[in-house]
Design a protein around this motif. Structure first.
Motif, PDB file in Angstrom:
ATOM      1  N   ARG A 533       0.819  -1.228   0.000  1.00  0.00           N
ATOM      2  CA  ARG A 533       0.000   0.000   0.000  1.00  0.00           C
ATOM      3  C   ARG A 533       0.843   1.263   0.000  1.00  0.00           C
ATOM      4  O   ARG A 533       0.451   2.289  -0.572  1.00  0.00           O
ATOM      5  CB  ARG A 533      -0.927  -0.016   1.237  1.00  0.00           C
ATOM      6  N   THR A 534       1.980   1.239   0.655  1.00  0.00           N
ATOM      7  CA  THR A 534       2.821   2.436   0.722  1.00  0.00           C
ATOM      8  C   THR A 534       3.762   2.557  -0.469  1.00  0.00           C
ATOM      9  O   THR A 534       4.521   3.529  -0.557  1.00  0.00           O
ATOM     10  CB  THR A 534       3.644   2.456   2.029  1.00  0.00           C
ATOM     11  N   SER A 535       3.747   1.588  -1.386  1.00  0.00           N
ATOM     12  CA  SER A 535       4.593   1.700  -2.575  1.00  0.00           C
ATOM     13  C   SER A 535       4.121   2.881  -3.421  1.00  0.00           C
ATOM     14  O   SER A 535       2.924   3.173  -3.509  1.00  0.00           O
ATOM     15  CB  SER A 535       4.542   0.406  -3.394  1.00  0.00           C
ATOM     16  N   TYR A 536       5.055   3.567  -4.062  1.00  0.00           N
ATOM     17  CA  TYR A 536       4.695   4.774  -4.807  1.00  0.00           C
ATOM     18  C   TYR A 536       4.973   4.582  -6.299  1.00  0.00           C
ATOM     19  O   TYR A 536       5.815   3.767  -6.696  1.00  0.00           O
ATOM     20  CB  TYR A 536       5.452   5.989  -4.265  1.00  0.00           C
ATOM     21  N   PRO A 537       4.269   5.338  -7.162  1.00  0.00           N
ATOM     22  CA  PRO A 537       4.439   5.193  -8.606  1.00  0.00           C
ATOM     23  C   PRO A 537       5.680   5.928  -9.108  1.00  0.00           C
ATOM     24  O   PRO A 537       6.029   6.997  -8.611  1.00  0.00           O
ATOM     25  CB  PRO A 537       3.171   5.843  -9.163  1.00  0.00           C
ATOM     26  N   ASP A 538       6.345   5.317 -10.088  1.00  0.00           N
ATOM     27  CA  ASP A 538       7.530   5.927 -10.684  1.00  0.00           C
ATOM     28  C   ASP A 538       7.630   5.449 -12.134  1.00  0.00           C
ATOM     29  O   ASP A 538       8.168   4.370 -12.395  1.00  0.00           O
ATOM     30  CB  ASP A 538       8.784   5.548  -9.896  1.00  0.00           C
ATOM     31  N   SER A 539       7.068   6.245 -13.044  1.00  0.00           N
ATOM     32  CA  SER A 539       7.168   5.973 -14.483  1.00  0.00           C
ATOM     33  C   SER A 539       6.702   4.566 -14.842  1.00  0.00           C
ATOM     34  O   SER A 539       7.383   3.835 -15.563  1.00  0.00           O
ATOM     35  CB  SER A 539       8.605   6.192 -14.961  1.00  0.00           C
ATOM     36  N   GLY A 540       5.569   4.172 -14.327  1.00  0.00           N
ATOM     37  CA  GLY A 540       4.992   2.881 -14.674  1.00  0.00           C
ATOM     38  C   GLY A 540       5.352   1.753 -13.732  1.00  0.00           C
ATOM     39  O   GLY A 540       4.790   0.661 -13.836  1.00  0.00           O
ATOM     40  N   PHE A 541       6.305   1.979 -12.834  1.00  0.00           N
ATOM     41  CA  PHE A 541       6.670   0.986 -11.816  1.00  0.00           C
ATOM     42  C   PHE A 541       6.144   1.436 -10.459  1.00  0.00           C
ATOM     43  O   PHE A 541       5.731   2.578 -10.274  1.00  0.00           O
ATOM     44  CB  PHE A 541       8.193   0.837 -11.724  1.00  0.00           C
ATOM     45  N   ARG A 542       6.205   0.516  -9.514  1.00  0.00           N
ATOM     46  CA  ARG A 542       5.978   0.893  -8.111  1.00  0.00           C
ATOM     47  C   ARG A 542       7.247   0.599  -7.338  1.00  0.00           C
ATOM     48  O   ARG A 542       7.915  -0.411  -7.578  1.00  0.00           O
ATOM     49  CB  ARG A 542       4.793   0.142  -7.511  1.00  0.00           C
ATOM     50  N   ARG A 543       7.576   1.491  -6.431  1.00  0.00           N
ATOM     51  CA  ARG A 543       8.798   1.347  -5.637  1.00  0.00           C
ATOM     52  C   ARG A 543       8.460   1.379  -4.148  1.00  0.00           C
ATOM     53  O   ARG A 543       7.466   1.972  -3.727  1.00  0.00           O
ATOM     54  CB  ARG A 543       9.791   2.467  -5.970  1.00  0.00           C
ATOM     55  N   ALA A 544       9.335   0.747  -3.377  1.00  0.00           N
ATOM     56  CA  ALA A 544       9.156   0.718  -1.923  1.00  0.00           C
ATOM     57  C   ALA A 544       9.263   2.123  -1.356  1.00  0.00           C
ATOM     58  O   ALA A 544      10.052   2.948  -1.828  1.00  0.00           O
ATOM     59  CB  ALA A 544      10.198  -0.187  -1.293  1.00  0.00           C
ATOM     60  N   SER A 545       8.487   2.379  -0.338  1.00  0.00           N
ATOM     61  CA  SER A 545       8.504   3.701   0.294  1.00  0.00           C
ATOM     62  C   SER A 545       9.897   4.026   0.822  1.00  0.00           C
ATOM     63  O   SER A 545      10.547   3.192   1.451  1.00  0.00           O
ATOM     64  CB  SER A 545       7.512   3.741   1.453  1.00  0.00           C
ATOM     65  N   ASP A 620       0.984  12.846 -11.158  1.00  0.00           N
ATOM     66  CA  ASP A 620       0.975  12.301 -12.522  1.00  0.00           C
ATOM     67  C   ASP A 620       1.863  11.061 -12.641  1.00  0.00           C
ATOM     68  O   ASP A 620       2.603  10.884 -13.614  1.00  0.00           O
ATOM     69  CB  ASP A 620       1.406  13.375 -13.530  1.00  0.00           C
ATOM     70  N   GLY A 621       1.819  10.220 -11.601  1.00  0.00           N
ATOM     71  CA  GLY A 621       2.501   8.936 -11.639  1.00  0.00           C
ATOM     72  C   GLY A 621       3.997   8.984 -11.432  1.00  0.00           C
ATOM     73  O   GLY A 621       4.677   7.967 -11.676  1.00  0.00           O
ATOM     74  N   ASN A 622       4.538  10.118 -10.929  1.00  0.00           N
ATOM     75  CA  ASN A 622       5.977  10.237 -10.734  1.00  0.00           C
ATOM     76  C   ASN A 622       6.289  10.991  -9.440  1.00  0.00           C
ATOM     77  O   ASN A 622       5.551  11.912  -9.062  1.00  0.00           O
ATOM     78  CB  ASN A 622       6.628  10.973 -11.900  1.00  0.00           C
ATOM     79  N   PRO A 623       7.380  10.600  -8.765  1.00  0.00           N
ATOM     80  CA  PRO A 623       7.764  11.333  -7.555  1.00  0.00           C
ATOM     81  C   PRO A 623       8.187  12.755  -7.889  1.00  0.00           C
ATOM     82  O   PRO A 623       8.841  12.987  -8.901  1.00  0.00           O
ATOM     83  CB  PRO A 623       8.935  10.515  -6.995  1.00  0.00           C
ATOM     84  N   ILE A 624       7.803  13.694  -7.001  1.00  0.00           N
ATOM     85  CA  ILE A 624       8.110  15.092  -7.279  1.00  0.00           C
ATOM     86  C   ILE A 624       8.602  15.834  -6.037  1.00  0.00           C
ATOM     87  O   ILE A 624       9.556  16.578  -6.088  1.00  0.00           O
ATOM     88  CB  ILE A 624       6.896  15.794  -7.938  1.00  0.00           C
ATOM     89  N   VAL A 625       7.957  15.635  -4.886  1.00  0.00           N
ATOM     90  CA  VAL A 625       8.438  16.172  -3.607  1.00  0.00           C
ATOM     91  C   VAL A 625       8.769  14.958  -2.750  1.00  0.00           C
ATOM     92  O   VAL A 625       7.873  14.171  -2.429  1.00  0.00           O
ATOM     93  CB  VAL A 625       7.394  17.066  -2.921  1.00  0.00           C
ATOM     94  N   VAL A 626      10.051  14.784  -2.403  1.00  0.00           N
ATOM     95  CA  VAL A 626      10.486  13.464  -1.974  1.00  0.00           C
ATOM     96  C   VAL A 626      11.106  13.435  -0.581  1.00  0.00           C
ATOM     97  O   VAL A 626      11.706  14.404  -0.124  1.00  0.00           O
ATOM     98  CB  VAL A 626      11.507  12.877  -2.979  1.00  0.00           C
TER      99      VAL A 626
END
Length: 901
Positions: A533-545, A620-626
Motif C-alpha cells: 500500500r505504501t509503494s509509490y508510482p515511478d514511471s509505470g513501476f511501483r517502488r518501496a517507500s 501524474d505517476g511520478n515522484p516530485i516532492v520526496v
C-alpha cells in the motif's frame, strides 16, 4: 514394657510429624560453589509454628510475603553441582543468631553483615528524608541522599520486612500530596526496599514509584570523603552515521564534558541491559587511591519503564562531586550500592556479578526447569555484559540461522537451559515491561534463537510449557511490531521488510514442531499489505517507500527497489488512514495521473528520523516532492531535510524538535480528503546543517518551560484539471522561534516571484507572501543511486505563526491568490478557522467549489486522543533521541493485552 511402649509412642509421633512435613529440593546446576546463598523453598508456609531442617538439623529461616504469597527463605552453601533437600515440618524453631544485623540506630535503621553496612531513615523529616543516609566505607560513614521534587510529602514509613535472621530488609514508603500516572489519577508515591544478605558486598535497592516527570532522588556518593576519579563501564562504542570524536576513558577525573553529545554533567548513564550506546553502561564508581563507592544496575526483569528509570552518574565542575541521580517518574528498578577497598569491591568482577545477578540459585530454581530425565549436558547461560554475546546484529544472527537448520535434532541440558536463559526477561527484557529492543528487528533476531531451539525440546516432559513460551514470544514480537488494522510497522517500511523475512525464515520450524505459523497471523498479512500500500508510482513501476531508514537498490543504483503489486489491487486504492504511520492520499491509482502522498503523522518511530508530519509526494505517476532515499551513508536525520516545518533560534539555527506525532483528524469525500497531524516537544536539540547527522546527538539543547506544538493539516483537492494539495502549518511555542517550511523536490532550481515559488513542474504558492524569507537549499547524495533535489526554505519568526501553502503540479498552474483565512485556487476556496489551541467550537476548515461547499471539517472532528492503532508500546533507545514517551501514547499502548496476561 513401659520403655517399649514409650519407644513405640515416639516412633508413631515421629511418623505422624513426618507425614505432615513437606520437602523441597533445590538444585545447583552449575560447576560453581555458592556460599551463603539466599534461596526460597518450594514449600507451602504452614499456618502453625514450624521448623526447617536439612539432613535432620534445624536451619534458620525467614518468611516474606511476595506478591501476595508467603515464602520461606533459607541461607545455605551449595557446592558445585550439589542439590540440597530441606524439610518443612511442625515444630518450634530454635533461637539462631542473626546473619545480618538489623537494628534501630537513633533516627536510622542499620543493616550490617560484617562486610557491608548501610543506614536508612527510620523517621520522617522536612524535607522528605533521602532513602540512603550513609554507607560504611572502612571506619567512616559516607554518602547521603536527598529528594528533588516539588511534591509535598504527606506520609512516610520505614518498616522492617526481614529482621536479619537470614537477611535484612527495610521498606521505605513515601506518599506525596499529588496525583501522577499517565492519566494523572494515581496518588504519587515511592516505595523503596533496601536489603542486605549474608556475605554479600552489595546492598540491593528495589524501587517502584509514580511521581512527576522530572522528579528524582540523588545519592551523593562523594559526601564525607574525597574521591579523585571515576570509573564507568559502557555497553558499547556507539553505532550509526556521523562522526563521534574520542570516546571517554573508562577511568577519568570526576569532571563534566567527557561523554560526547550528552548532558555536560553526565559521567555515565546506568542502564541494566546491553545496547549500542557509549553513554549507557553497567556500573559507576567514585574512587580515591584506596577505596571506592559505586553502583551497578542489575536484574533487567525487575525494571518497569527502564528507560525512564536509568540512573545518571553525574559530576560537577569542582571535580570533587559524584552523584547517582535516580528518576522516580514511573516504573520500577533494581540496583546495587557498593562501598569498600578498591581491591575487593566487585564492580568489575564478572564472576561475582554472574553468581549474584545473572545466575543466582534462587532465580534458577524459581524460574527455570533444570532437569531432563535421561539427558546429559551442562547449564548454558550468557554473560549479559558481553557485547559479543548480546548484540543481535552480530553472532546472534548466525546462531538463529544455525538453530533453524538444527531444528530436527534432539536437545540436551545445555539446550534446555539456553532456551530458558534467552527467554528470561533478565536477559533481553520484554515489551510488557516497556523494554526497548533498541530496534524491533533486534527482538526478532534475538528471540528467534530460543524459538527455533525449542523444537529440540520436543521430548522433554514439559515440552508444552516451552512450546507455549515460544508461541507467546512470537506473538509478543508481532503484536509489538505491527500496528493493526493498518499493518504499519513500528519500524519504517524498509525494516518491516526485514522483519517479515526473519519471521518467514523461522516459520517452517514453528509450523512443523511448535504448532503455529506466524505467516497465517493477521499481523503478518497486514504487514504484507502495508508494504504494498505504501509503494509509490515511478514511471509505470511501483517502488518501496523511502520514508525512514530506506533500503535503496544499491546494486541497480536506481533508488528504491521495485515492488510488484497486482493492477487489480492498485486500482481499488483510495485515500486511507494508516494507523501508526499516518495517512496515505490516493487518486487515480495505477494510472499515469496517479496522485500519491504519504503523510507521516503516526507515532511509530523505529528507524524513522526527523520526519514527523513530513510527506512524500507523487503527481501524474511520478515522484516530485520526496523523502530522500538515503539511509545511513549519509542519513538525513535533520528535520529540515524533510518536507515539514523545522524550528531554530538565532543561537541554534539548525535544530530538531523531535517528539511523537499523531493523526488527530481524518475525513474523505469524492472531491476532498483531509488529514490533521500534531507533534509536541519540550525542547530543541542542535543538529548539523547537512547530512549526516551526529549519531544520537542529544545536546546541546534549548529547553522549554511549556511545549512547542506543531500542527499540520493536509488537504487534497480532486476533480479539477489537476489534483493539488493545500497545507496549513501552525505552531506555537513559549519563545520566539525561526519556523521554516522545507520542501525537497526533483524539479528545477526554484525561482520566487512574490508569493509563488516555481520549480518548473511544480508550483508552491504561499499565502501572505510578504511574511516569509526565501532561500534555496539544494542537496544530493549517491546512496543507492544519484539523487539530486532542489530545496526551498520559507522562514517566519515569532512565538507562534502559520503557513498556508499550495502544491500545484504541472507546468500550467491554476490562478492562486490569498483570501481571508486561506487561499483561492481557480474556482476553489479553501479556508481555515481556529487557532492551534482552539478546536471544539470552530469550523476548522471549509472547501468550496464555484461557491458551493464540498467539505467542512469542524473542530469537534479533531481528537487529540484519536486511536493510533492497536500495537504494543515501542520505546526508542540508542540512536533515537526523540524525547520521553508522552502520556497520551502511554495510555494508548502501554497496557498488556488480555491474551498475554
Amino acid at each position: 514394657m513401659h520403655r517399649l511402649f514409650l519407644i513405640m509412642v515416639i516412633a508413631l509421633f515421629t511418623l505422624a510429624i513426618s507425614s505432615l512435613a513437606e520437602t523441597s529440593t533445590l538444585i545447583n546446576p552449575i560447576r560453581r560453589e555458592y556460599p551463603d546463598e539466599l534461596v526460597r523453598l518450594k514449600a507451602t508456609v504452614p499456618t502453625t509454628p514450624f521448623i526447617v531442617t536439612r539432613d535432620g538439623v534445624q536451619v534458620p529461616y525467614q518468611v516474606e510475603e511476595i506478591d501476595g504469597v508467603r515464602r520461606i527463605w533459607v541461607c545455605a552453601t551449595f557446592a558445585a553441582k550439589e542439590n540440597l533437600t530441606f524439610e518443612v515440618a511442625p515444630g518450634t524453631p530454635k533461637d539462631f543468631p542473626p546473619r545480618v544485623t538489623v537494628k534501630r540506630d537513633g533516627d536510622y535503621y542499620l543493616l550490617d553483615n560484617g562486610i557491608t553496612a548501610v543506614r536508612i531513615p527510620a523517621v520522617t523529616a522536612e524535607p522528605a528524608p533521602g532513602p540512603i543516609a550513609a554507607l560504611k566505607l572502612g571506619e567512616e560513614w559516607v554518602g547521603g541522599s536527598s529528594w528533588q521534587t516539588d511534591m509535598k510529602l504527606k506520609t512516610f514509613s520505614a518498616t522492617v520486612i526481614a529482621d536479619g535472621l537470614v537477611f535484612g530488609k527495610v521498606r521505605l514508603r513515601y506518599d506525596f500530596d499529588a496525583l501522577a500516572g499517565s492519566a494523572h489519577d494515581v496518588p504519587a508515591f515511592a516505595e523503596i526496599d533496601v536489603s542486605l544478605a549474608p556475605g554479600q558486598k552489595h546492598v540491593v535497592i528495589a524501587e517502584r514509584h509514580e511521581m512527576a516527570q522530572h522528579d528524582s532522588w540523588e545519592f551523593e556518593a562523594s559526601r564525607g570523603w574525597k574521591p579523585t576519579t571515576g570509573r564507568g563501564v559502557p555497553h558499547s562504542g556507539g553505532a550509526g552515521s556521523g562522526e563521534v570524536g574520542k570516546l571517554p576513558e573508562k577511568t577519568r577525573a570526576l569532571l563534566p564534558g567527557a561523554v560526547p553529545l550528552a548532558a555536560d554533567e553526565l559521567f555515565l548513564n546506568l542502564f541494566p541491559r546491553w545496547n549500542q550506546h557509549y553513554k549507557d553502561g553497567w556500573s559507576f564508581a567514585a574512587m580515591d587511591d584506596k577505596q571506592t563507592v559505586g553502583a551497578m544496575v542489575v536484574r533487567s526483569g525487575q525494571w518497569l519503564w527502564p528507560h525512564d528509570n536509568s540512573i545518571r552518574a553525574v559530576v560537577k565542575a569542582s571535580g570533587d562531586y559524584a552523584g547517582l541521580r535516580a528518576p522516580t517518574w514511573r516504573g520500577a528498578r533494581m540496583w546495587w550500592l557498593l562501598a569498600g577497598p578498591l581491591a575487593t569491591t566487585p564492580l568489575g568482577d564478572i564472576g561475582y556479578v554472574t553468581a549474584h545477578d545473572f545466575e543466582p540459585l534462587d532465580k534458577l530454581n524459581e524460574d527455570f526447569i533444570l532437569t531432563w530425565p535421561g539427558k546429559t549436558g551442562e547449564f548454558q547461560g550468557m554473560n549479559l555484559h558481553d557485547n559479543g554475546q548480546m548484540n543481535p546484529t552480530g553472532g546472534i544472527r548466525g546462531a538463529g540461522r544455525n538453530a533453524i537448520a538444527s531444528a530436527g535434532k534432539q536437545g540436551d541440558i545445555g539446550t534446555l537451559t539456553k532456551v530458558q536463559t534467552m527467554f528470561h526477561p533478565d536477559t533481553y527484557g520484554n515489551y510488557w515491561l516497556h523494554w526497548s529492543p533498541e530496534n524491533p528487528n533486534f527482538f526478532t533476531d534475538f528471540t528467534r534463537v530460543p524459538i527455533a531451539l525449542t523444537a529440540q525440546l520436543r521430548d522433554h516432559p514439559q515440552f508444552e510449557r516451552f512450546r507455549k513460551q515460544a508461541e507467546m514470544t512470537m506473538r509478543e514480537d508481532l503484536y509489538s511490531s505491527v500496528t493493526m488494522p493498518s499493518g504499519a510497522g513500528q519500524e519504517c517500511p524498509g525494516y518491516l521488510t526485514w522483519a517479515l523475512k526473519g519471521w518467514g525464515e523461522v516459520a517452517p520450524v514453528t509450523k512443523q514442531y511448535l504448532g503455529f505459523d506466524p505467516r497465517e497471523w493477521p499481523e503478518y498479512k497486514a504487514a504484507e499489505r502495508f508494504l504494498q500500500r505504501t509503494s509509490y508510482p515511478d514511471s509505470g513501476f511501483r517502488r518501496a517507500s523511502p520514508v525512514g531508514d530506506s533500503h535503496p537498490d544499491r546494486a541497480a543504483g536506481t533508488g528504491m527497489a521495485k515492488i510488484e503489486v497486482p493492477a487489480d489491487v492498485v486500482e481499488k486504492w483510495k485515500t486511507e488512514e494508516l494507523q501508526g504511520f499516518g495517512a496515505l492520499f490516493t487518486n487515480n491509482p495505477g494510472t499515469d495521473k496517479e496522485t500519491y502522498l504519504s503523510f507521516k503523522a503516526g507515532p511509530n518511530r523505529g528507524h524513522y528520523h526527523g520526519d514527523q508530519l513530513s510527506f512524500h509526494y507523487c503527481a501524474d505517476g511520478n515522484p516530485i516532492v520526496v523523502d530522500h532515499h538515503c539511509s545511513y551513508h549519509p542519513r538525513a536525520g535533520q528535520e529540515h531535510m524533510h518536507n515539514r516545518l523545522s524550528f531554530g533560534t538565532d543561537e541554534m539555527p539548525w535544530a530538531n524538535m523531535d517528539g511523537y506525532e499523531r493523526l488527530i483528524g481524518f475525513k474523505t469525500s469524492d472531491m476532498v480528503d483531509v488529514a490533521v497531524g500534531q507533534v509536541e516537544s519540550d525542547r530543541l536539540r542542535h543538529m548539523q546543517q547537512y547530512p549526516p547527522e551526529m549519531w544520537h546527538e542529544e545536546y546541546p539543547q534549548i529547553a522549554f518551560a511549556t511545549p512547542l506544538t506543531y500542527r499540520r493539516t493536509m488537504v487534497m483537492v480532486k476533480g479539477g484539471a489537476e489534483d493539488y494539495f493545500v497545507i496549513r502549518d501552525q505552531y506555537a511555542g513559549p519563545v520566539k522561534l525561526n519556523a521554516t517550511f522545507n520542501l525537497h523536490t526533483y524539479g528545477n532550481e526554484p525561482k520566487r516571484v512574490g508569493a509563488t515559488i516555481d520549480f518548473g513542474k511544480l508550483t508552491l504558492y504561499c499565502a501572505e507572501s510578504a511574511a516569509f524569507n526565501f532561500e534555496s537549499f539544494p542537496w544530493q547524495h549517491d546512496n543507492g543511486g544519484l539523487e539530486v533535489t532542489k530545496g526551498a526554505r520559507l522562514t517566519i519568526k515569532g512565538e507562534k505563526g502559520e503557513f498556508v501553502t499550495v502544491l500545484y503540479p504541472g507546468e500550467k498552474p491554476a490562478k492562486m491568490s490569498t483570501i481571508p483565512g486561506g487561499v483561492k485556487v481557480g474556482d476553489d476556496e479553501i479556508t481555515f478557522g481556529g487557532g492551534i489551541d482552539q478546536l471544539a467550537d470552530t469550523t476548522y476548515m471549509t472547501v468550496k467549489r464555484a461557491g458551493k461547499e464540498i467539505l467542512t471539517l469542524s473542530g469537534k472532528e479533531i481528537n487529540l486522543d484519536r486511536s493510533q492503532g492497536t500495537v504494543g508500546l515501542f520505546v526508542p533507545d540508542a540512536g533515537y533521541p526523540f524525547g520521553d514517551i508522552p502520556d497520551w501514547l502511554a495510555r494508548q499502548r502501554a497496557a498488556m493485552p488480555d491474551w498475554a496476561k
